[in-house]
Motif scaffolding. Sequence first.
Motif, PDB file in Angstrom:
ATOM      1  N   GLN A  12       3.536  -1.854 -17.249  1.00 47.93           N
ATOM      2  CA  GLN A  12       3.780  -2.066 -15.931  1.00 47.93           C
ATOM      3  C   GLN A  12       3.804  -0.587 -15.403  1.00 47.93           C
ATOM      4  O   GLN A  12       4.340   0.551 -15.942  1.00 47.93           O
ATOM      5  CB  GLN A  12       5.243  -2.604 -15.955  1.00 47.93           C
ATOM      6  CG  GLN A  12       5.425  -3.780 -16.471  1.00 47.93           C
ATOM      7  CD  GLN A  12       6.604  -4.514 -16.344  1.00 47.93           C
ATOM      8  OE1 GLN A  12       7.681  -3.763 -16.055  1.00 47.93           O
ATOM      9  NE2 GLN A  12       6.895  -5.655 -16.778  1.00 47.93           N
TER      10      GLN A  12
ATOM     11  N   PRO B 142       4.749   0.283 -11.566  1.00 48.76           N
ATOM     12  CA  PRO B 142       5.062   0.034 -10.062  1.00 48.76           C
ATOM     13  C   PRO B 142       4.615   1.018  -8.862  1.00 48.76           C
ATOM     14  O   PRO B 142       4.420   2.013  -9.278  1.00 48.76           O
ATOM     15  CB  PRO B 142       6.656   0.218 -10.175  1.00 48.76           C
ATOM     16  CG  PRO B 142       6.996   0.184 -11.494  1.00 48.76           C
ATOM     17  CD  PRO B 142       5.770   0.793 -12.398  1.00 48.76           C
TER      18      PRO B 142
ATOM     19  N   LYS C  51       4.547   5.092  -8.326  1.00 51.24           N
ATOM     20  CA  LYS C  51       5.903   5.622  -8.085  1.00 51.24           C
ATOM     21  C   LYS C  51       6.183   6.804  -8.909  1.00 51.24           C
ATOM     22  O   LYS C  51       7.314   7.547  -8.747  1.00 51.24           O
ATOM     23  CB  LYS C  51       7.011   4.477  -8.253  1.00 51.24           C
ATOM     24  CG  LYS C  51       6.937   3.709  -7.300  1.00 51.24           C
ATOM     25  CD  LYS C  51       8.571   2.841  -7.425  1.00 51.24           C
ATOM     26  CE  LYS C  51       8.575   2.133  -6.118  1.00 51.24           C
ATOM     27  NZ  LYS C  51       9.999   1.170  -6.223  1.00 51.24           N
TER      28      LYS C  51
ATOM     29  N   ASP D 296       4.332   2.246  -5.012  1.00 45.31           N
ATOM     30  CA  ASP D 296       5.320   2.406  -3.654  1.00 45.31           C
ATOM     31  C   ASP D 296       4.787   1.329  -2.725  1.00 45.31           C
ATOM     32  O   ASP D 296       3.509   1.461  -2.311  1.00 45.31           O
ATOM     33  CB  ASP D 296       5.152   3.936  -3.249  1.00 45.31           C
ATOM     34  CG  ASP D 296       6.118   4.027  -2.206  1.00 45.31           C
ATOM     35  OD1 ASP D 296       5.899   3.686  -1.031  1.00 45.31           O
ATOM     36  OD2 ASP D 296       6.898   4.889  -2.251  1.00 45.31           O
ATOM     37  N   ARG D 297       5.569   0.557  -2.063  1.00 43.05           N
ATOM     38  CA  ARG D 297       5.283  -0.288  -1.070  1.00 43.05           C
ATOM     39  C   ARG D 297       4.679   0.424   0.180  1.00 43.05           C
ATOM     40  O   ARG D 297       3.674  -0.055   0.701  1.00 43.05           O
ATOM     41  CB  ARG D 297       6.361  -1.230  -0.415  1.00 43.05           C
ATOM     42  CG  ARG D 297       6.799  -2.205  -1.717  1.00 43.05           C
ATOM     43  CD  ARG D 297       7.818  -3.058  -1.420  1.00 43.05           C
ATOM     44  NE  ARG D 297       8.324  -3.942  -2.142  1.00 43.05           N
ATOM     45  CZ  ARG D 297       9.069  -4.953  -2.122  1.00 43.05           C
ATOM     46  NH1 ARG D 297       9.696  -5.201  -0.781  1.00 43.05           N
ATOM     47  NH2 ARG D 297       9.698  -5.680  -3.110  1.00 43.05           N
TER      48      ARG D 297
END
Length: 146
Positions: A83, A85, A94, A87-88
């Motif tokens: 995993q 993730p 991230k 950053d939107r």
Amino acid sequence: PIKKGQIVGDGEDGGGGGGGASPPEGKGGGGRGTRRSAPVEDVEGPAKSVEGWIIFITGVHEEATEDDIQDKFAEYGHIRNLQMPLDRKTGFVKGYAMVEYEAREHAQEAIEASNGSKFMGAPIKVDWAFTAGGRAGRIGAPDRRQ
């Protein structure tokens, strides 16, 4: 002394049903059957997740891809899950990733070989994601124990 994983006060040892103190001689505690696990707060080390052993990697370059992480960490053993993730707002990483191995030995080898190494030109830190004893294994996480 209480040993790790020992059931305390199960009525068979005269422990009195879990009250903590032994009953007077000959009383036997009434056999209430209340069971309590011995505390294991002093046990430290990695804790297994439901399916495997997870390592936490910080300092991951923002332009790294899952394939980059896969390539670097697959040399230590079969990766069950990865995993990373994003950053939107930016779409970049991230800065951390989690890699799950089936075997503890593979995860341990990845930690020992990769912690402090350079990855895509930047130093990374690698440690266990979960540890026994209630202490977070995450690097940089404040130690809140008093």
